[in-house]
Design a protein around this motif. Structure first.
Motif, PDB file in Angstrom:
ATOM      1  N   TYR A  46       0.685  -1.090  -0.075  1.00 44.42           N
ATOM      2  CA  TYR A  46       0.047  -0.181   0.168  1.00 44.42           C
ATOM      3  C   TYR A  46       0.846   1.298  -0.077  1.00 44.42           C
ATOM      4  O   TYR A  46       1.706   1.514   0.882  1.00 44.42           O
ATOM      5  CB  TYR A  46      -0.845   0.096   1.359  1.00 44.42           C
TER       6      TYR A  46
ATOM      7  N   SER B  96      -2.363  -4.479   2.532  1.00 47.43           N
ATOM      8  CA  SER B  96      -3.509  -3.666   2.154  1.00 47.43           C
ATOM      9  C   SER B  96      -3.981  -3.395   3.843  1.00 47.43           C
ATOM     10  O   SER B  96      -4.207  -4.211   4.564  1.00 47.43           O
ATOM     11  CB  SER B  96      -4.562  -4.565   1.455  1.00 47.43           C
TER      12      SER B  96
ATOM     13  N   ASN C 278     -11.810  -2.079   8.962  1.00 43.76           N
ATOM     14  CA  ASN C 278     -13.285  -2.301   8.252  1.00 43.76           C
ATOM     15  C   ASN C 278     -14.195  -2.711   9.436  1.00 43.76           C
ATOM     16  O   ASN C 278     -15.435  -2.725   8.676  1.00 43.76           O
ATOM     17  CB  ASN C 278     -13.125  -3.290   6.926  1.00 43.76           C
TER      18      ASN C 278
ATOM     19  N   ASP D 194      -7.130   6.427   5.508  1.00 44.11           N
ATOM     20  CA  ASP D 194      -5.559   6.008   5.461  1.00 44.11           C
ATOM     21  C   ASP D 194      -5.081   5.920   6.903  1.00 44.11           C
ATOM     22  O   ASP D 194      -4.004   5.153   7.190  1.00 44.11           O
ATOM     23  CB  ASP D 194      -4.744   6.654   4.410  1.00 44.11           C
TER      24      ASP D 194
ATOM     25  N   LEU E 176      -8.017   0.761  -7.795  1.00 41.15           N
ATOM     26  CA  LEU E 176      -8.208   0.637  -6.507  1.00 41.15           C
ATOM     27  C   LEU E 176      -7.816  -0.979  -6.372  1.00 41.15           C
ATOM     28  O   LEU E 176      -7.962  -1.648  -7.253  1.00 41.15           O
ATOM     29  CB  LEU E 176      -9.622   0.948  -5.903  1.00 41.15           C
TER      30      LEU E 176
ATOM     31  N   GLN F  41     -12.204  -1.201  -0.846  1.00 37.72           N
ATOM     32  CA  GLN F  41     -11.686   0.204  -1.061  1.00 37.72           C
ATOM     33  C   GLN F  41     -12.262   1.177  -1.853  1.00 37.72           C
ATOM     34  O   GLN F  41     -12.800   0.615  -2.961  1.00 37.72           O
ATOM     35  CB  GLN F  41     -10.073  -0.010  -1.557  1.00 37.72           C
TER      36      GLN F  41
ATOM     37  N   ARG G  88      -9.641   8.681   0.338  1.00 35.09           N
ATOM     38  CA  ARG G  88      -9.676   7.362   0.096  1.00 35.09           C
ATOM     39  C   ARG G  88     -10.005   6.634   1.371  1.00 35.09           C
ATOM     40  O   ARG G  88      -9.682   6.737   2.344  1.00 35.09           O
ATOM     41  CB  ARG G  88      -8.399   7.073  -0.238  1.00 35.09           C
TER      42      ARG G  88
ATOM     43  N   GLN H 248     -11.324   2.811   3.196  1.00 33.22           N
ATOM     44  CA  GLN H 248     -11.526   1.318   3.613  1.00 33.22           C
ATOM     45  C   GLN H 248     -13.025   1.249   4.076  1.00 33.22           C
ATOM     46  O   GLN H 248     -13.493   1.699   5.133  1.00 33.22           O
ATOM     47  CB  GLN H 248     -10.631   0.543   4.415  1.00 33.22           C
TER      48      GLN H 248
END
Length: 934
Positions: free
Chosen positions: A526, A545, A549, A575, A768, A773, A785, A787
């Motif tokens: 990443y 990655s 989440n 991020d 992505l 993502q 950006r 998740q």
């Protein structure tokens, strides 16, 4: 006379003082008589060495009142030996460095041979021919100005700083404070460390060049002088005294490899000296400009210029170039000091009285003027940084001036020492020095941009983060992209950096080369440049990655539970691991898209779960249309939730009916004076384009489009909000029903840049990686950006079960839909709906599938256009029908766009699933068998 004594008393005091001095003289003579031969020899040598170092052959000069006072006080009973030692220490410190307008050398060999016809190791050579000057300037270019060598500007900075250290006492006397103390981080075992040592030796006028020594009568041909290196002790105060007394007006290296704690303590003390206020304290006595060198920079100060070269080294060729020219470079340094214009150095006086409080020299005027001019030429830098450029380049310009004094050939002669634009550059010696002086200033400015002191408190001291930052800088630099990477935060699985552009680097160059740098780093999956904040550039790097989440973690957080949002949506994590929660009410609508398995359905489940978790009183009703065309909807787990206005609708025709019912509700709400008491309505439509492609009646399609368009335009005023989702949408659908005006958008992984462009208006989502993502665009921020949040089905059912048990319907006006028949319904209302659209009969997807199966059975091969023509349907409907037929193992796609082959040849070839479907639709076995023979 002052009036305190009359004439008699004055004469009496004169006799008393004379008697006192005679007594002290007799005591001193008796003391000398009692000394041993060895003590007499030591004392004599001590005095002779002192006189020799000060170019004096006499033991005393004409007495002064000040010296007489000192003599009497030293021999008084009140004076202790420690007082005498302090005075001796002060006088001994004057054995070298600047005194008034002369520099006293401490190297006795150089001092004796400075004007000897035999010469010495640092004797400079005249440049009588242009060819000699060309060779010299060619080497000067390779050392300080080589554009292909990253170390050249660093050498220029260090060299100029060391030149300035030769004048530290004069600078201090004139009140000129160097803008920065220099600190360099490098590996002690590297060639770079050896380069620093060599520069210190070259710029130290007292150092001896042993291999160039011509004094063969001395043992080992050595003058005994060592370069100035200092190792801090446990007492910073003692270290300061040592530096003041033993290292004035010469470059000194303070090393931090042995004891980091002592080193940092000394550095802290030195940088605090300029803030001292007491008269005659350290500020007035500190005549040293040290170079601090350590393995890793851990302290940041406003007046320390840090150059971190811990992951940097030089090749041996460059080091050899400097060592081959060591004698020339050192001889120029000695000439610079010895030939410095005395008018420039000498303090300004009025009459015969020195103005101790206002003592200034021409040097102060020249440096101050040049520093101010430099700060005006580089407005993008801070004043302190631009002044430091002027401060350093002032001394380097003086140094280059030695070259002109050594050149004896005609000033009009042209020399060629470098190529510019592929051609030799021809210049006179004056033009060459002026050009190099300007170039050195520009190179110093570029270096200052690259190594701008990091703002205090902005960086962290994590070793791994700092090491990674240097690697990133190195890889970008190899691509001609110059940036400074500052670690600002670390988490369990990622590093977060702030990025500053240097050397006129453009932000676009960082993004453009990010993929290349990531590949060169190898172990980091990443690697993303975050440009969402216009005030700064962030870089997020992780080995794997990002995995943040958990939807449940967000729902149970204070950020969600204590927010004042009306319809909070737990979108996911950014991020940095920060939770992202947004208010759907403020959107007021959301467009969402992505490819298969990108996490689109999961994102909508998170939205619906967020609403269910927050609103357990019926203040928000939800209408779900899942038009994906699958047998079992992912949203069925919400079917028993009391916040739903209807069970999940999966048929496009029933969905169209629901939209028209919602449209009628919005019209009623527009006339309702008690709107505040009504619940919010959130309409979630997965695969919304199917609303416009399931009927051949264009008039009806237009009516649906107009209804959605009106709802998108005015729905927020009636507390109605839409979430429209599509799998790999195309721009064609974005033009319908004001959908293009939806400002809040989420794009997950897309199959193609065109799909990303349809959702966001730009490419990017196709790049992505991984499920969930996403790129989130809002009215306030673009390209965020995230998740996406995630909850498993079992956890979701458990959580929704708990929510259902605690649900209490408080709102008195819930929005509920009646039975929505998918087949053969018509819209008949007393409103303009009936005028806009006549009664129309519609065919469901299952009806289309039934007719398709019966149509293909007697054929060997079919084509898309024939299916469209037979059923009077559009391309999108035909494509979906063909996909269903293929899944049922009824057709097989042929290569080369030749259409589809029909697989079953008789009734026995039909899959049981197809036979069951046909029988449910009222087709018996006889009719099916007859279809093969039609």
């Amino acid at each position: 006379m002052g009036g305190l004594y009359d004439a008699g008393h004055i004469e009496q005091e004169r006799r008393r003082l004379n008697q006192t001095i005679q007594q002290r003289h007799e005591l001193l003579c008796n003391f000398l008589k009692d000394l041993s031969d060895e003590e007499i020899e030591d004392l004599s040598q001590y005095v002779l060495n002192f006189l020799r170092c000060h170019n004096s052959g006499e033991l005393s000069k004409k007495p002064t009142l000040e010296k007489t006072k000192a003599f009497l006080l030293l021999f008084s009973e009140a004076a202790a030996d420690d007082d005498a030692n302090r005075i001796l220490s002060y006088l001994e410190s004057r054995e070298f460095g600047w005194h008034n307008d002369e520099y006293y050398l401490s190297n006795s060999c150089l001092l004796r041979c400075l004007h000897s016809p035999e010469g010495h190791c640092k004797k400079s050579a005249k440049l009588d021919y242009p060819e000699l000057a060309e060779n010299v300037l060619s080497d000067i270019w390779g050392i300080f100005f080589d554009e292909e060598n990253e170390i050249s500007p660093i050498t220029l900075f260090l060299f100029s700083y060391c030149l300035a250290s030769l004048f530290s006492s004069i600078l201090n006397r004139d009140g000129i404070s160097p803008p920065f103390i220099l600190q360099i981080a490098c590996d002690r075992a590297s060639a770079l460390y050896q380069l620093i040592i060599d520069i210190i030796e070259i710029c130290d006028v007292n150092s001896g060049l042993h291999k160039d020594c011509n004094k063969n009568e001395y043992d080992y041909r050595c003058c005994g002088y060592k370069s100035q290196i200092y190792y801090p002790t446990q007492s910073a105060a003692k270290d300061i005294d040592e530096l003041i007394h033993n290292y004035t007006d010469s470059p000194v290296l303070v090393l931090g490899y042995e004891n980091e704690r002592y080193y940092n303590a000394l550095l802290r003390e030195v940088v605090n000296i300029p803030t001292k206020k007491r008269a005659l304290d350290l500020k007035d006595r500190f005549n040293v400009l040290p170079v601090f060198v350590c393995p890793m920079i851990k302290e940041n100060f406003d007046n320390v210029f840090n150059i971190d070269l811990s992951d940097f080294d030089i090749d041996g060729e460059y080091l050899r170039l400097i060592r081959d020219n060591k004698q020339m470079l050192a001889s120029w340094v000695l000439d610079l000091v010895m030939e410095m214009d005395k008018h420039t150095i000498r303090p300004i006086r009025k009459g015969t009285v020195r103005l101790s409080s206002n003592t200034r020299s021409v040097l102060l005027h020249d440096i101050g003027l040049y520093m101010n001019q430099t700060s005006q030429r580089y407005p993008a830098l801070t004043v302190k940084n631009s002044q430091n450029i002027g401060f350093l380049n002032f001394f380097f310009k003086k140094y280059l001036g030695v070259f002109l004094r050594l050149c004896t050939f005609d000033a009009a002669e042209k020399i060629e020492y470098v190529q510019k634009n592929g051609k030799p550059l021809q210049q006179s010696k004056n033009e060459a020095i002026n050009w190099l002086s300007d170039l050195s200033e520009k190179n110093l400015a570029q270096l200052h941009r690259r190594y701008l002191p990091t703002p205090i408190g902005s960086a962290i001291k994590n070793k791994d983060a700092v090491r990674l930052a240097k690697q990133i800088e190195k890889h970008f630099r190899a691509l001609k992209v110059h940036i400074r990477v500052v670690p600002t935060d670390t988490k369990e699985d990622r590093y977060i950096f702030n990025v500053d552009t240097l050397y006129e680097t453009k932000i676009a160059e960082i993004s453009k080369n990010a993929d290349t740098v990531q590949r060169r780093l190898k172990e980091y999956e990443y690697f993303r440049t975050d440009l969402s904040d216009r005030t700064k550039i962030r870089l997020i790097v992780a080995k794997k990655s990002l995995q943040d989440n958990s939807l449940i973690e967000i729902l149970r957080s204070e950020k969600f539970s204590e927010s004042k949002m009306i319809i909070p949506y737990a979108i996911g994590y950014d991020d940095t691991g920060e939770m992202c929660v947004e208010d759907l009410k403020e959107f007021p609508h959301l467009l969402l898209g992505g490819a298969t398995n990108s996490g689109k359905s999961v994102a909508m489940i998170s939205l619906l779960t967020s609403i269910a978790y927050r609103h357990r009183t019926g203040d928000v009703n939800v209408l779900i249309l899942d038009l994906l065309g699958v047998e079992e909807s992912d949203f069925n787990l919400f079917d028993d939730q009391p916040f739903l206005s209807s069970t999940v609708i999966t048929d496009p025709i029933a969905g169209a009916n629901a939209i028209l019912s919602l449209y009628e509700e919005s019209k009623r709400r527009a006339k309702n004076k008690n709107l505040d008491e009504l619940p919010y309505i959130v309409c979630v439509i997965d695969e919304f384009p199917r609303l416009f492609s399931n009927t051949q009646n264009k008039e009806y399609n237009n009516h649906i489009e107009n209804a959605i368009s009106d709802l998108l335009s005015t729905g927020r005023h009636q507390k109605i909000h839409f979430v429209l989702a599509a799998q790999n949408p195309v721009k064609e659908y974005m033009k319908k029903s004001n959908i293009a005006n939806i400002t809040n958008r989420i794009a997950l992984k897309c199959a193609h840049y065109q799909n990303s462009n349809a959702i966001l208006g730009r490419s990017g989502a196709e790049k992505l990686i991984g499920q969930g993502q996403m790129i989130f665009d809002s009215r306030l921020e673009l390209d965020k950006r995230l998740q996406g949040s995630y909850i498993g089905k079992s956890d979701a059912r458990k959580l929704l079960g708990e929510i259902r048990k605690t649900f209490v319907q408080h709102n008195k006006y819930p929005f509920r839909l009646g039975e929505l028949k998918p087949n053969h319904f018509s819209i008949e209302s007393d409103s303009e709906s009936s005028m806009l659209m006549p009664k129309t009969r519609f065919r469901s997807e299952d009806d289309n599938l039934l007719e398709s199966i019966l149509w293909i059975l007697p054929q060997k091969q079919i084509a898309n256009y024939k299916l469209q023509k037979h059923l009077h349907i559009g391309n999108n409907v035909a494509v979906r029908l063909l996909e269903r037929l293929e899944k049922l193992a009824l057709i097989h796609r042929l290569n080369g766009n030749l259409g589809w082959e029909v697989l079953p040849k008789c009734f026995e070839d039909l899959p049981d699933q197809v036979i069951d479907f046909l029988k449910r639709k009222g087709v018996n076995e006889t009719s099916i068998r007859d279809a093969f023979g039609a």
